[in-house]
Enzyme design. Structure first.
Site, PDB file in Angstrom:
ATOM      1  CG  ASP A   1      -2.092   0.927   1.068  1.00  0.00           C
ATOM      2  OD1 ASP A   1      -2.367   1.361  -0.064  1.00  0.00           O
ATOM      3  OD2 ASP A   1      -2.742   1.243   2.084  1.00  0.00           O
TER       4      ASP A   1
ATOM      5  CG  ASN B   1       2.029   1.426  -5.178  1.00  0.00           C
ATOM      6  OD1 ASN B   1       2.864   1.189  -4.315  1.00  0.00           O
ATOM      7  ND2 ASN B   1       1.579   0.517  -6.023  1.00  0.00           N
TER       8      ASN B   1
ATOM      9  CB  SER C   1      -7.920  -3.206   2.757  1.00  0.00           C
ATOM     10  OG  SER C   1      -7.543  -2.049   3.456  1.00  0.00           O
TER      11      SER C   1
ATOM     12  CG  HIS D   1      -0.030   2.466  -9.294  1.00  0.00           C
ATOM     13  ND1 HIS D   1      -0.330   1.987  -8.031  1.00  0.00           N
ATOM     14  CD2 HIS D   1      -1.068   3.286  -9.627  1.00  0.00           C
ATOM     15  CE1 HIS D   1      -1.484   2.510  -7.622  1.00  0.00           C
ATOM     16  NE2 HIS D   1      -1.953   3.306  -8.564  1.00  0.00           N
TER      17      HIS D   1
ATOM     18  NE  ARG E   1      -7.755   1.183   5.329  1.00  0.00           N
ATOM     19  CZ  ARG E   1      -7.500   2.469   5.560  1.00  0.00           C
ATOM     20  NH1 ARG E   1      -7.741   2.986   6.747  1.00  0.00           N
ATOM     21  NH2 ARG E   1      -7.031   3.244   4.604  1.00  0.00           N
TER      22      ARG E   1
ATOM     23  CD  GLU F   1     -13.626  -4.400  -1.499  1.00  0.00           C
ATOM     24  OE1 GLU F   1     -12.457  -4.828  -1.565  1.00  0.00           O
ATOM     25  OE2 GLU F   1     -14.612  -5.156  -1.370  1.00  0.00           O
ATOM     26  CG  ASN F   2      -8.033  -1.538  -5.265  1.00  0.00           C
ATOM     27  OD1 ASN F   2      -7.163  -2.396  -5.115  1.00  0.00           O
ATOM     28  ND2 ASN F   2      -8.236  -0.598  -4.345  1.00  0.00           N
TER      29      ASN F   2
ATOM     30  CD  GLU G   1       2.780 -13.414  15.488  1.00  0.00           C
ATOM     31  OE1 GLU G   1       2.790 -12.266  15.980  1.00  0.00           O
ATOM     32  OE2 GLU G   1       2.238 -14.387  16.046  1.00  0.00           O
TER      33      GLU G   1
ATOM     34  NE  ARG H   1      -3.980   7.268  -6.842  1.00  0.00           N
ATOM     35  CZ  ARG H   1      -3.921   6.835  -5.591  1.00  0.00           C
ATOM     36  NH1 ARG H   1      -3.585   7.652  -4.613  1.00  0.00           N
ATOM     37  NH2 ARG H   1      -4.215   5.580  -5.300  1.00  0.00           N
TER      38      ARG H   1
ATOM     39  NE  ARG I   1      -1.651   6.713   1.016  1.00  0.00           N
ATOM     40  CZ  ARG I   1      -1.626   5.875   2.048  1.00  0.00           C
ATOM     41  NH1 ARG I   1      -1.433   6.336   3.267  1.00  0.00           N
ATOM     42  NH2 ARG I   1      -1.797   4.589   1.860  1.00  0.00           N
TER      43      ARG I   1
HETATM   44  C1  IPE Z   1      -1.520   0.216  -3.463  1.00  0.00           C
HETATM   45  O1  IPE Z   1      -1.269   1.573  -3.474  1.00  0.00           O
HETATM   46  C2  IPE Z   1      -1.734  -0.361  -4.848  1.00  0.00           C
HETATM   47  C3  IPE Z   1      -3.123  -0.644  -5.188  1.00  0.00           C
HETATM   48  C4  IPE Z   1      -4.137  -0.581  -4.397  1.00  0.00           C
HETATM   49  C5  IPE Z   1      -3.363  -1.065  -6.541  1.00  0.00           C
HETATM   50  P1  IPE Z   1      -2.477   2.608  -3.535  1.00  0.00           P
HETATM   51  O2  IPE Z   1      -2.868   2.815  -4.962  1.00  0.00           O
HETATM   52  O3  IPE Z   1      -3.568   2.187  -2.643  1.00  0.00           O
HETATM   53  O4  IPE Z   1      -1.774   3.913  -3.015  1.00  0.00           O
HETATM   54  P2  IPE Z   1      -2.350   4.860  -1.864  1.00  0.00           P
HETATM   55  O5  IPE Z   1      -2.616   3.992  -0.689  1.00  0.00           O
HETATM   56  O6  IPE Z   1      -3.581   5.512  -2.397  1.00  0.00           O
HETATM   57  O7  IPE Z   1      -1.242   5.826  -1.613  1.00  0.00           O
HETATM   58  C1  IPE Z   2      -5.489  -2.507  -0.325  1.00  0.00           C
HETATM   59  O1  IPE Z   2      -5.133  -1.185  -0.458  1.00  0.00           O
HETATM   60  C2  IPE Z   2      -5.522  -3.159  -1.676  1.00  0.00           C
HETATM   61  C3  IPE Z   2      -4.241  -3.348  -2.318  1.00  0.00           C
HETATM   62  C4  IPE Z   2      -3.066  -3.066  -1.800  1.00  0.00           C
HETATM   63  C5  IPE Z   2      -4.300  -3.915  -3.627  1.00  0.00           C
HETATM   64  P1  IPE Z   2      -6.228  -0.034  -0.611  1.00  0.00           P
HETATM   65  O2  IPE Z   2      -5.483   1.219  -0.778  1.00  0.00           O
HETATM   66  O3  IPE Z   2      -7.198  -0.387  -1.660  1.00  0.00           O
HETATM   67  O4  IPE Z   2      -6.968  -0.096   0.779  1.00  0.00           O
HETATM   68  P2  IPE Z   2      -7.709   1.021   1.597  1.00  0.00           P
HETATM   69  O5  IPE Z   2      -8.669   1.704   0.667  1.00  0.00           O
HETATM   70  O6  IPE Z   2      -6.659   1.966   2.096  1.00  0.00           O
HETATM   71  O7  IPE Z   2      -8.386   0.306   2.715  1.00  0.00           O
HETATM   72 MG    MG Z   3      -3.952   2.449  -0.710  1.00  0.00          MG
END
Ligand code: IPE
Ligand code: IPE
Ligand code: MG
Length: 273
Positions: A38, A40, A214, A55, A212, A85-86, A225, A51, A42
């Site tokens: 998680d 990427n 997710s 990735h 969390r 959910e993505n 753990e 963003r 931000r």
């Molecule tokens: C995790 O990074 C990758 C995916 C969910 C595909 P995010 O895209 O969730 O990056 P943040 O958490 O919004 O920074």
């Molecule tokens: C969890 O990250 C999913 C992946 C890393 C692929 P998210 O960024 O989607 O989760 P939330 O929205 O912060 O819970």
């Molecule tokens: Mg994320």
């Protein structure tokens, strides 16, 4: 306690932490590590970039972590790449991610196979574009007999959906008379999960500081753990992974028991009469 040290050269490691590898107990390597990669987006934005940039960098990091995990003796790595959910993200980002998966698979599958890594996708691929479905199928087929290391990529994966499907299948099997409802136990339930071939993760790592799950492996993580770090996934280098392993090795996994008391001390303890 006797430690078996691991001797290896680290890539992407800082001088400050090259000795981390010496702290690893080779006899207590987690066999199965799961990662919620998680942060990427931000990370990209914080650098004044996009963003998508985050990735791309995330893929680079994953390649390093796979190599390192395999080197130190982890057997299975399960990574969360795209949740059910993505899909709620802006269309442009979803499209970018699906393209990225396809591009990475096209570029890396041969190398993954050379490294004797079995690639396994977990999730519902039916909504994916045809090209992506094809490369997922062909890369799984190409690597299916590899046995040095397994990489599970959870893509369009959601644990609640997985649990609902398991319940549905068990209900169908009961109605058809194949099983009796009374026979349903943990083993039978697990046989309906997408992870049925794998033991539960020993260690869950989540980057970017979010505390969390997710919708990730809700059943399978019951006794894993959990290691949370503020480090964003695109900067989760070898040292960060080793820190997570060392932290894991300091845990006392009791699984509901009282492992810290030996049988002898238990007999003499207050509770034994
Ligand atoms: C995790 O990074 C990758 C995916 C969910 C595909 P995010 O895209 O969730 O990056 P943040 O958490 O919004 O920074
Ligand atoms: C969890 O990250 C999913 C992946 C890393 C692929 P998210 O960024 O989607 O989760 P939330 O929205 O912060 O819970
Ligand atoms: Mg994320």
């Amino acid at each position: 306690m006797s430690f078996q040290k691991i001797n290896m050269k680290l890539q992407n490691s800082t001088n400050q932490n090259t000795d981390l590898i010496c702290q690893i107990d080779k006899l207590r390597i987690p066999k199965h590590v799961a990662i919620i990669m998680d942060g990427n987006g931000r990370w990209g934005i914080k650098r004044g970039l996009t963003r998508s940039y985050g990735h791309n960098q995330g893929v680079f990091i994953l390649k390093n972590i796979i190599k390192l995990a395999k080197k130190i003796g982890v057997e299975v790595l399960t990574v969360y790449a795209f949740s059910t959910e993505n899909w709620s993200r802006p269309q442009g980002e979803v499209k970018f991610l699906l393209n990225l998966f396809e591009k990475v698979l096209n570029k890396e599958t041969v190398e993954i196979n050379k490294e004797c890594i079995k690639l396994n996708f977990i999730g519902d691929f039916s909504p994916f574009p045809e090209n992506l479905k094809q490369i997922i199928n062909s890369s799984q087929a190409l690597t299916k007999d590899n046995n040095e290391f397994t990489l599970n990529v959870c893509a369009n994966y959601g644990s609640r959906q997985e649990l609902i499907n398991a319940a549905k299948n068990l209900a169908k099997r009961s109605v058809s008379g194949e099983i009796k409802p009374e026979q349903i136990n943990e083993g039978l339930f697990e046989s309906e999960l997408l992870t049925k071939e794998f033991k539960d993760p020993d260690l869950l790592i989540r980057t970017s500081g979010e505390i969390r799950l997710s919708n990730f492996l809700l059943w399978q993580l019951a006794y894993s753990e959990i290691y949370i770090t503020d480090v964003m996934w695109p900067e989760f280098n070898d040292d960060e992974f080793l820190k997570a392993i060392i932290n894991y090795q300091s845990r006392n996994r009791r699984f509901g028991g009282i492992e810290s008391l030996s049988n002898k001390s238990f007999k003499n303890s207050f509770y034994s009469s």
